[in-house]
Design a protein around this motif. Sequence first.
Motif, PDB file in Angstrom:
ATOM      1  N   CYS A 150     -56.445  19.897   1.559  1.00 19.31           N
ATOM      2  CA  CYS A 150     -55.673  20.504   2.643  1.00 19.31           C
ATOM      3  C   CYS A 150     -55.252  19.504   3.713  1.00 19.31           C
ATOM      4  O   CYS A 150     -54.567  19.877   4.666  1.00 19.31           O
ATOM      5  N   HIS A 151     -55.660  18.225   3.556  1.00 19.75           N
ATOM      6  CA  HIS A 151     -55.295  17.232   4.563  1.00 19.75           C
ATOM      7  C   HIS A 151     -53.886  16.736   4.283  1.00 19.75           C
ATOM      8  O   HIS A 151     -53.654  15.967   3.359  1.00 19.75           O
ATOM      9  N   VAL A 152     -52.943  17.159   5.136  1.00 20.93           N
ATOM     10  CA  VAL A 152     -51.533  16.839   4.893  1.00 20.93           C
ATOM     11  C   VAL A 152     -51.125  15.509   5.497  1.00 20.93           C
ATOM     12  O   VAL A 152     -49.959  15.120   5.421  1.00 20.93           O
ATOM     13  N   GLY A 153     -52.082  14.797   6.101  1.00 20.23           N
ATOM     14  CA  GLY A 153     -51.790  13.467   6.622  1.00 20.23           C
ATOM     15  C   GLY A 153     -51.781  13.419   8.128  1.00 20.23           C
ATOM     16  O   GLY A 153     -52.133  14.370   8.816  1.00 20.23           O
ATOM     17  N   TRP A 154     -51.356  12.256   8.633  1.00 17.37           N
ATOM     18  CA  TRP A 154     -51.405  12.059  10.075  1.00 17.37           C
ATOM     19  C   TRP A 154     -50.220  12.695  10.796  1.00 17.37           C
ATOM     20  O   TRP A 154     -50.332  13.060  11.962  1.00 17.37           O
ATOM     21  N   ASP A 155     -49.089  12.863  10.143  1.00 18.12           N
ATOM     22  CA  ASP A 155     -47.891  13.392  10.798  1.00 18.12           C
ATOM     23  C   ASP A 155     -47.773  14.896  10.539  1.00 18.12           C
ATOM     24  O   ASP A 155     -47.626  15.328   9.398  1.00 18.12           O
ATOM     25  N   PRO A 156     -47.828  15.725  11.588  1.00 17.34           N
ATOM     26  CA  PRO A 156     -47.764  17.172  11.392  1.00 17.34           C
ATOM     27  C   PRO A 156     -46.357  17.724  11.246  1.00 17.34           C
ATOM     28  O   PRO A 156     -46.177  18.941  11.084  1.00 17.34           O
ATOM     29  N   GLY A 157     -45.343  16.854  11.300  1.00 21.04           N
ATOM     30  CA  GLY A 157     -43.957  17.309  11.426  1.00 21.04           C
ATOM     31  C   GLY A 157     -43.531  18.375  10.441  1.00 21.04           C
ATOM     32  O   GLY A 157     -43.070  19.459  10.834  1.00 21.04           O
ATOM     33  N   ALA A 158     -43.661  18.121   9.132  1.00 19.37           N
ATOM     34  CA  ALA A 158     -43.181  19.068   8.127  1.00 19.37           C
ATOM     35  C   ALA A 158     -43.958  20.375   8.180  1.00 19.37           C
ATOM     36  O   ALA A 158     -43.374  21.470   8.120  1.00 19.37           O
ATOM     37  N   ALA A 159     -45.283  20.290   8.310  1.00 25.18           N
ATOM     38  CA  ALA A 159     -46.104  21.502   8.347  1.00 25.18           C
ATOM     39  C   ALA A 159     -45.883  22.282   9.634  1.00 25.18           C
ATOM     40  O   ALA A 159     -45.880  23.521   9.635  1.00 25.18           O
ATOM     41  N   LEU A 160     -45.665  21.573  10.735  1.00 21.25           N
ATOM     42  CA  LEU A 160     -45.456  22.244  12.020  1.00 21.25           C
ATOM     43  C   LEU A 160     -44.140  23.011  12.028  1.00 21.25           C
ATOM     44  O   LEU A 160     -44.051  24.112  12.594  1.00 21.25           O
ATOM     45  N   ALA A 161     -43.121  22.473  11.410  1.00 21.62           N
ATOM     46  CA  ALA A 161     -41.806  23.108  11.415  1.00 21.62           C
ATOM     47  C   ALA A 161     -41.824  24.484  10.772  1.00 21.62           C
ATOM     48  O   ALA A 161     -41.024  25.354  11.133  1.00 21.62           O
ATOM     49  N   GLU A 162     -42.740  24.699   9.817  1.00 22.67           N
ATOM     50  CA  GLU A 162     -42.786  25.996   9.122  1.00 22.67           C
ATOM     51  C   GLU A 162     -43.993  26.835   9.498  1.00 22.67           C
ATOM     52  O   GLU A 162     -44.114  27.989   9.070  1.00 22.67           O
ATOM     53  N   ALA A 163     -44.904  26.311  10.331  1.00 22.50           N
ATOM     54  CA  ALA A 163     -46.143  27.021  10.639  1.00 22.50           C
ATOM     55  C   ALA A 163     -45.890  28.257  11.495  1.00 22.50           C
ATOM     56  O   ALA A 163     -45.138  28.213  12.468  1.00 22.50           O
ATOM     57  N   ASP A 164     -46.546  29.363  11.136  1.00 20.72           N
ATOM     58  CA  ASP A 164     -46.462  30.570  11.959  1.00 20.72           C
ATOM     59  C   ASP A 164     -47.659  30.704  12.894  1.00 20.72           C
ATOM     60  O   ASP A 164     -47.584  31.401  13.908  1.00 20.72           O
ATOM     61  N   VAL A 165     -48.777  30.042  12.560  1.00 17.16           N
ATOM     62  CA  VAL A 165     -49.944  29.992  13.447  1.00 17.16           C
ATOM     63  C   VAL A 165     -50.429  28.542  13.479  1.00 17.16           C
ATOM     64  O   VAL A 165     -50.669  27.942  12.431  1.00 17.16           O
ATOM     65  N   VAL A 166     -50.554  27.993  14.684  1.00 18.00           N
ATOM     66  CA  VAL A 166     -50.976  26.602  14.842  1.00 18.00           C
ATOM     67  C   VAL A 166     -52.245  26.562  15.678  1.00 18.00           C
ATOM     68  O   VAL A 166     -52.279  27.113  16.787  1.00 18.00           O
TER      69      VAL A 166
END
Length: 567
Positions: free
Chosen positions: A267-283
């Motif tokens: 589940c570790h998507v890496g150091w940059d949250p950009g791609a996951a943040l753009a589609e996240a509904d809960v952060v």
Amino acid sequence: MLEQNQMTAGGAIFTRLKVLGVDYVFANSGTDFPPIIEGLAEAKARGIDLPQALVIPHEHAAMGMAHGYYLISGRPQAVMLHTNVGLSNGATGAINAACEHVPMLIMSGRTPITEKDRFGARTVPIGWGQEMRDQTALVREACKWDYELRFPEQIVELLDRAAAIAESTPKGPVYLSLPRETLCETLPASAIEAPRSMAPVAGAPNPAAVAMAAALLAKAERPLVIAQRGAGDAASFAAFGAWAERWGIAVSSWWATHLAISTEHPCHVGWDPGAALAEADVVVILDSLAPWWPDRHELRDDAKVINIGPDPLFSRFPVRNFRSDVTIAGESALTLPALFAAMEALPRDEAAISARLARLTETSGRTRRALREKAAETARGITKHYVSLCLGQALEGIRSSVFSELGAQLGVISRTERNSWFQEPHSGGLGWSFPCAMGAQLADPDRVCVAVMGDGSYMFANPTACHQIAEALALPVLVIIVNNEEWGAVRASVAGLYPNGYASRANEMPLTALKPSPSFTRTAEASRCWSRRVTDPADLPGAIAGALNVVRFQKRPALLDVAVLPD
């Protein structure tokens, strides 16, 4: 000679620190220290058990070592500095500790107030030259509490209060000023050994807020956690990784100063949250001062944001305006298990979670492979990423901690265990990693402690002082300098703001070059440190292996000066 039932105030401070659980006092002495030194000798002659007083020939190193000792041991330590000039040298370390919620007891002598007719009054001209109207102002903004010792009988109550406040949520440094005349007075020895009189506060979460967060996360379609400062203690770290996998929740380590999850976790998507943040509904912003780059990263308008941490709104900082729909204050070791337990009682969409986990596993694996394949490219020379890749491979199977200061790259380097990764505090007080690694080595002698830093950071660490300390205390740390002969972070910042500007197009950007580079290996060799300069990518794996052999089996410090390309 004092009566057996009396003790100098200078010695009484050390006796009380021992009661409070302090193992070491990192000290750089000065003309304010005679009653302290006399008290130490007196206590030794009487067979009184004290913390070990260590001579640390620069205050910045003393602060960094206390910082590192706490990171590994979890026990706050004490630092004793020399009047205002020593405190000014230690102020950067106080700022770093405050930014990272690292508790420590900072003390510094105060130049004598009186000019004559009192024992301990001023003698040499420095007693006049070091007088300040407000010496504490040097560290006041970085400290949770500060005061000045007025009378020797206050030692117990003030140190007990200082320690309790330092260790209370949110944790951080505290400061006590020590006038020389007061230290020269005496008090009953029996009064110093009483049990601790004040317990610290461990902040625990609001159950209602935990329930709200649990409900949001259990129903989320694209949940994301951004974690910068770890996931609490060893138990909550393990539980966090298991929880992320059980619920299929993406985790990003954006500018992580502590590791919250293994870099190899599905589940570790890496150091940059950009791609996951753009589609996240809960952060979930887990103990993160700056969880994303506002000008670069986009948050969905309908996303719900949950801030969790010892001080989730980071109240010390005047401007920090990241949204917080649910705010949960408390130690992560208490908050995270409560959140996990609350979610277990809620319905689960097994099919959706399974599909999400499969997608995360594939994405995270692809991201890691791409990063490491790119890092392995050395046609042009050695890069920081290649150093990170080689170091991660060399440390596999070795219990180790990497202290990176503008050096190693998390995600390229493999780090899987709690306390295996620390990055420079976001306060940016350079010269942190070398002394921090030494403090960690002191706390756990069998751990391999590696300080990876840029050439500028190495110079900021006062390397002559640090190498002397490493030799004197037999601390076999490995120092790796990623030497690009410039202030790389400054150049990158200029290029980011002015990508097509004059500075970016110049052959050499103004105010960034650190040329000619000193012979850092000779600095290390002056204190009998094993050292080697590396310029060929083919030589790097063998050089790291050789250095690790020195620190692990010869128990000697080692240094590698690695010539790297600009970022």
